[in-house]
Design a protein around this motif. Structure first.
Motif, PDB file in Angstrom:
ATOM      1  N   LEU A 130      83.070  24.758  44.656  1.00 41.36           N
ATOM      2  CA  LEU A 130      83.284  24.449  46.068  1.00 41.36           C
ATOM      3  C   LEU A 130      83.559  25.715  46.884  1.00 41.36           C
ATOM      4  O   LEU A 130      83.123  25.826  48.052  1.00 41.36           O
ATOM      5  CB  LEU A 130      84.451  23.463  46.218  1.00 41.36           C
ATOM      6  CG  LEU A 130      84.212  22.057  45.639  1.00 41.36           C
ATOM      7  CD1 LEU A 130      85.484  21.227  45.753  1.00 41.36           C
ATOM      8  CD2 LEU A 130      83.055  21.382  46.353  1.00 41.36           C
ATOM      9  N   ILE A 131      84.257  26.669  46.298  1.00 43.38           N
ATOM     10  CA  ILE A 131      84.499  27.940  46.991  1.00 43.38           C
ATOM     11  C   ILE A 131      83.185  28.682  47.206  1.00 43.38           C
ATOM     12  O   ILE A 131      82.931  29.241  48.300  1.00 43.38           O
ATOM     13  CB  ILE A 131      85.501  28.803  46.190  1.00 43.38           C
ATOM     14  CG1 ILE A 131      86.890  28.162  46.220  1.00 43.38           C
ATOM     15  CG2 ILE A 131      85.564  30.216  46.749  1.00 43.38           C
ATOM     16  CD1 ILE A 131      87.915  28.867  45.353  1.00 43.38           C
ATOM     17  N   GLN A 132      82.320  28.695  46.205  1.00 44.35           N
ATOM     18  CA  GLN A 132      81.018  29.349  46.340  1.00 44.35           C
ATOM     19  C   GLN A 132      80.170  28.682  47.425  1.00 44.35           C
ATOM     20  O   GLN A 132      79.498  29.373  48.216  1.00 44.35           O
ATOM     21  CB  GLN A 132      80.269  29.316  45.007  1.00 44.35           C
ATOM     22  CG  GLN A 132      80.861  30.216  43.939  1.00 44.35           C
ATOM     23  CD  GLN A 132      80.105  30.124  42.628  1.00 44.35           C
ATOM     24  OE1 GLN A 132      79.251  29.260  42.448  1.00 44.35           O
ATOM     25  NE2 GLN A 132      80.432  31.019  41.699  1.00 44.35           N
ATOM     26  N   LEU A 133      80.200  27.371  47.477  1.00 41.72           N
ATOM     27  CA  LEU A 133      79.450  26.658  48.517  1.00 41.72           C
ATOM     28  C   LEU A 133      79.968  27.003  49.913  1.00 41.72           C
ATOM     29  O   LEU A 133      79.186  27.249  50.844  1.00 41.72           O
ATOM     30  CB  LEU A 133      79.567  25.144  48.296  1.00 41.72           C
ATOM     31  CG  LEU A 133      78.735  24.521  47.173  1.00 41.72           C
ATOM     32  CD1 LEU A 133      79.092  23.050  46.996  1.00 41.72           C
ATOM     33  CD2 LEU A 133      77.237  24.665  47.462  1.00 41.72           C
ATOM     34  N   THR A 134      81.268  27.030  50.053  1.00 40.79           N
ATOM     35  CA  THR A 134      81.860  27.310  51.367  1.00 40.79           C
ATOM     36  C   THR A 134      81.535  28.736  51.821  1.00 40.79           C
ATOM     37  O   THR A 134      81.199  28.974  52.990  1.00 40.79           O
ATOM     38  CB  THR A 134      83.382  27.097  51.313  1.00 40.79           C
ATOM     39  OG1 THR A 134      83.667  25.774  50.868  1.00 40.79           O
ATOM     40  CG2 THR A 134      83.992  27.309  52.687  1.00 40.79           C
ATOM     41  N   ARG A 135      81.618  29.700  50.926  1.00 46.47           N
ATOM     42  CA  ARG A 135      81.307  31.084  51.279  1.00 46.47           C
ATOM     43  C   ARG A 135      79.848  31.247  51.669  1.00 46.47           C
ATOM     44  O   ARG A 135      79.522  31.932  52.660  1.00 46.47           O
ATOM     45  CB  ARG A 135      81.624  32.009  50.106  1.00 46.47           C
ATOM     46  CG  ARG A 135      83.119  32.218  49.865  1.00 46.47           C
ATOM     47  CD  ARG A 135      83.338  33.096  48.655  1.00 46.47           C
ATOM     48  NE  ARG A 135      84.764  33.337  48.419  1.00 46.47           N
ATOM     49  CZ  ARG A 135      85.243  34.013  47.362  1.00 46.47           C
ATOM     50  NH1 ARG A 135      84.397  34.500  46.451  1.00 46.47           N
ATOM     51  NH2 ARG A 135      86.536  34.187  47.240  1.00 46.47           N
ATOM     52  N   THR A 147      73.260  25.092  43.142  1.00 48.49           N
ATOM     53  CA  THR A 147      72.235  25.726  42.312  1.00 48.49           C
ATOM     54  C   THR A 147      72.621  25.622  40.842  1.00 48.49           C
ATOM     55  O   THR A 147      73.786  25.379  40.497  1.00 48.49           O
ATOM     56  CB  THR A 147      72.055  27.208  42.704  1.00 48.49           C
ATOM     57  OG1 THR A 147      73.302  27.901  42.472  1.00 48.49           O
ATOM     58  CG2 THR A 147      71.647  27.341  44.169  1.00 48.49           C
ATOM     59  N   ALA A 148      71.637  25.830  39.970  1.00 45.71           N
ATOM     60  CA  ALA A 148      71.892  25.739  38.528  1.00 45.71           C
ATOM     61  C   ALA A 148      72.840  26.829  38.054  1.00 45.71           C
ATOM     62  O   ALA A 148      73.599  26.637  37.090  1.00 45.71           O
ATOM     63  CB  ALA A 148      70.575  25.821  37.769  1.00 45.71           C
ATOM     64  N   GLU A 149      72.845  27.987  38.725  1.00 51.74           N
ATOM     65  CA  GLU A 149      73.712  29.090  38.313  1.00 51.74           C
ATOM     66  C   GLU A 149      75.187  28.748  38.491  1.00 51.74           C
ATOM     67  O   GLU A 149      76.048  29.302  37.790  1.00 51.74           O
ATOM     68  CB  GLU A 149      73.381  30.351  39.130  1.00 51.74           C
ATOM     69  CG  GLU A 149      72.046  30.994  38.791  1.00 51.74           C
ATOM     70  CD  GLU A 149      70.860  30.229  39.371  1.00 51.74           C
ATOM     71  OE1 GLU A 149      71.099  29.338  40.253  1.00 51.74           O
ATOM     72  OE2 GLU A 149      69.710  30.490  38.964  1.00 51.74           O
ATOM     73  N   MET A 150      75.495  27.842  39.416  1.00 52.02           N
ATOM     74  CA  MET A 150      76.891  27.483  39.634  1.00 52.02           C
ATOM     75  C   MET A 150      77.496  26.733  38.449  1.00 52.02           C
ATOM     76  O   MET A 150      78.721  26.720  38.288  1.00 52.02           O
ATOM     77  CB  MET A 150      77.015  26.619  40.900  1.00 52.02           C
ATOM     78  CG  MET A 150      76.683  27.348  42.182  1.00 52.02           C
ATOM     79  SD  MET A 150      76.864  26.264  43.618  1.00 52.02           S
ATOM     80  CE  MET A 150      76.466  27.411  44.949  1.00 52.02           C
ATOM     81  N   PHE A 151      76.650  26.119  37.633  1.00 52.50           N
ATOM     82  CA  PHE A 151      77.140  25.331  36.504  1.00 52.50           C
ATOM     83  C   PHE A 151      77.022  26.078  35.180  1.00 52.50           C
ATOM     84  O   PHE A 151      77.247  25.495  34.116  1.00 52.50           O
ATOM     85  CB  PHE A 151      76.355  24.012  36.417  1.00 52.50           C
ATOM     86  CG  PHE A 151      76.537  23.107  37.599  1.00 52.50           C
ATOM     87  CD1 PHE A 151      77.617  22.258  37.675  1.00 52.50           C
ATOM     88  CD2 PHE A 151      75.627  23.132  38.642  1.00 52.50           C
ATOM     89  CE1 PHE A 151      77.784  21.425  38.765  1.00 52.50           C
ATOM     90  CE2 PHE A 151      75.772  22.300  39.739  1.00 52.50           C
ATOM     91  CZ  PHE A 151      76.862  21.444  39.813  1.00 52.50           C
TER      92      PHE A 151
END
Length: 330
Positions: A130-135, A147-151
């Protein structure tokens, strides 16, 4: 819990993108930041609403049951984890349900493990995503997509913990059903299956135990019954308590017992004293017909004549050919 839902959103987003790429020639889009947050907010709101409703209905119902039963501290029904032990204490006191005392321990253990794993996964993996999405959304509007890299961050560990969380959730699902089954047997023995099946189906479809709490509140004003007495009545009703149940009356031993027994209609028999075996002897006039009943004589001898016997043995050809002496119409 949030981590699993984010994976579902990611899979759905990819399906939408691929479908649009195939049918609209390179104009595919993915679920954006606003869509992700809306779906996540709706999911968490639904889960929270269902939990609050279940907690309130269950707690009030158990409190009323405990108060009517004269429990010393019925307010313990409002304690989240301890309320499952109150469900067990409120079940029928008898031998039939006596062995179910470990159900609340298993249910609470499974629930505690589920909550702990869910909190760890969401705190260690979900918040990071969620932090990556917000940034990304703040830097470039519209770039906040999953994205797949987030997981891939410790994905093996996340998968193992997710599997353990699913197992603990399934175990809780089973033992919570057993607990409420005992409660329904105590307060609604006739409709136990109905209440239990509806509650399980609702839990499977929505992931909420709301119907368990609703039925608990609905049954809170009823009087608890002894389930052992219910079982005894069922045994008698369905023949389990029949003294003749399980006996085979077609075997040779029972046949001999029946044959050796007294004739229940002996008082009405006129031949009992005489010892005659003919039930129609009282209608016999003492002629040879009754006396020779068991011999091999022809029963229609009275109707036979010499002429008939001669005809049966064979008459002469001349007599048969004589039209005047024949009885034939032809």
């Amino acid at each position: 819990m949030i981590y699993s839902f984010l994976q579902i959103i990611f899979s759905l987003s990819e399906e939408i993108y691929i479908s649009m790429e195939e049918y609209e020639q390179g104009t595919g889009v993915r679920i954006g930041y606003d869509g992700i947050m809306s779906l996540l907010g709706g999911y968490l709101g639904f889960v929270l609403l269902m939990f609050i409703a279940y907690y309130v209905l269950r707690s009030i119902g158990l409190y009323k049951m405990a108060k009517n039963r004269g429990f010393s501290n019925p307010k313990l029904c409002f304690v989240p984890f301890y309320a499952l032990f109150m469900v067990s204490k409120l079940r029928s006191e008898g031998e039939a349900l006596k062995k179910h005392g470990l159900y609340p321990i298993f249910a609470v253990s499974a629930l505690g493990l589920f909550v702990a794993l869910s909190a760890f996964i969401d705190g260690f993996f979900s918040i990071r995503i969620l932090i990556q999405l917000t940034r990304a959304e703040r830097e470039v509007a519209g770039s906040g997509i999953l994205t797949a890299e987030m997981f891939t961050f410790y994905d093996k560990l996340a998968d193992v913990l997710s599997e353990l969380m699913s197992i603990s959730e399934a175990a809780y699902f089973v033992f919570i059903a057993m607990l409420y089954c005992d409660l329904f047997r105590t307060y609604a023995p006739i409709r136990t299956k109905t209440h239990l099946i509806l509650s399980i189906l609702f839990d499977v479809i929505t992931g909420s135990s709301l119907l368990y709490g609703a039925f608990t509140l609905a049954l809170s004003n009823r009087t608890a019954v002894n389930f052992d007495e219910i079982l005894e009545k069922r045994k008698i009703y369905y023949g389990y308590g029949n003294p003749y149940a399980g006996k085979n009356f077609n075997n040779d031993e029972n046949r001999r017992q029946e044959d050796s027994g007294d004739d229940p209609f002996a008082d009405f028999s006129d031949n009992a004293k005489s010892g005659s075996g003919d039930p129609f002897s009282e209608f016999s006039d003492g002629s040879n017909h009754g006396a020779n009943h068991n011999d091999n004589s022809e029963p229609f001898d009275d109707f036979s004549t010499d002429k008939t016997e001669n005809y049966d043995k064979g008459a002469s050809d001349d007599a048969r050919k004589n039209d005047d002496d024949s009885d034939s119409l032809f």
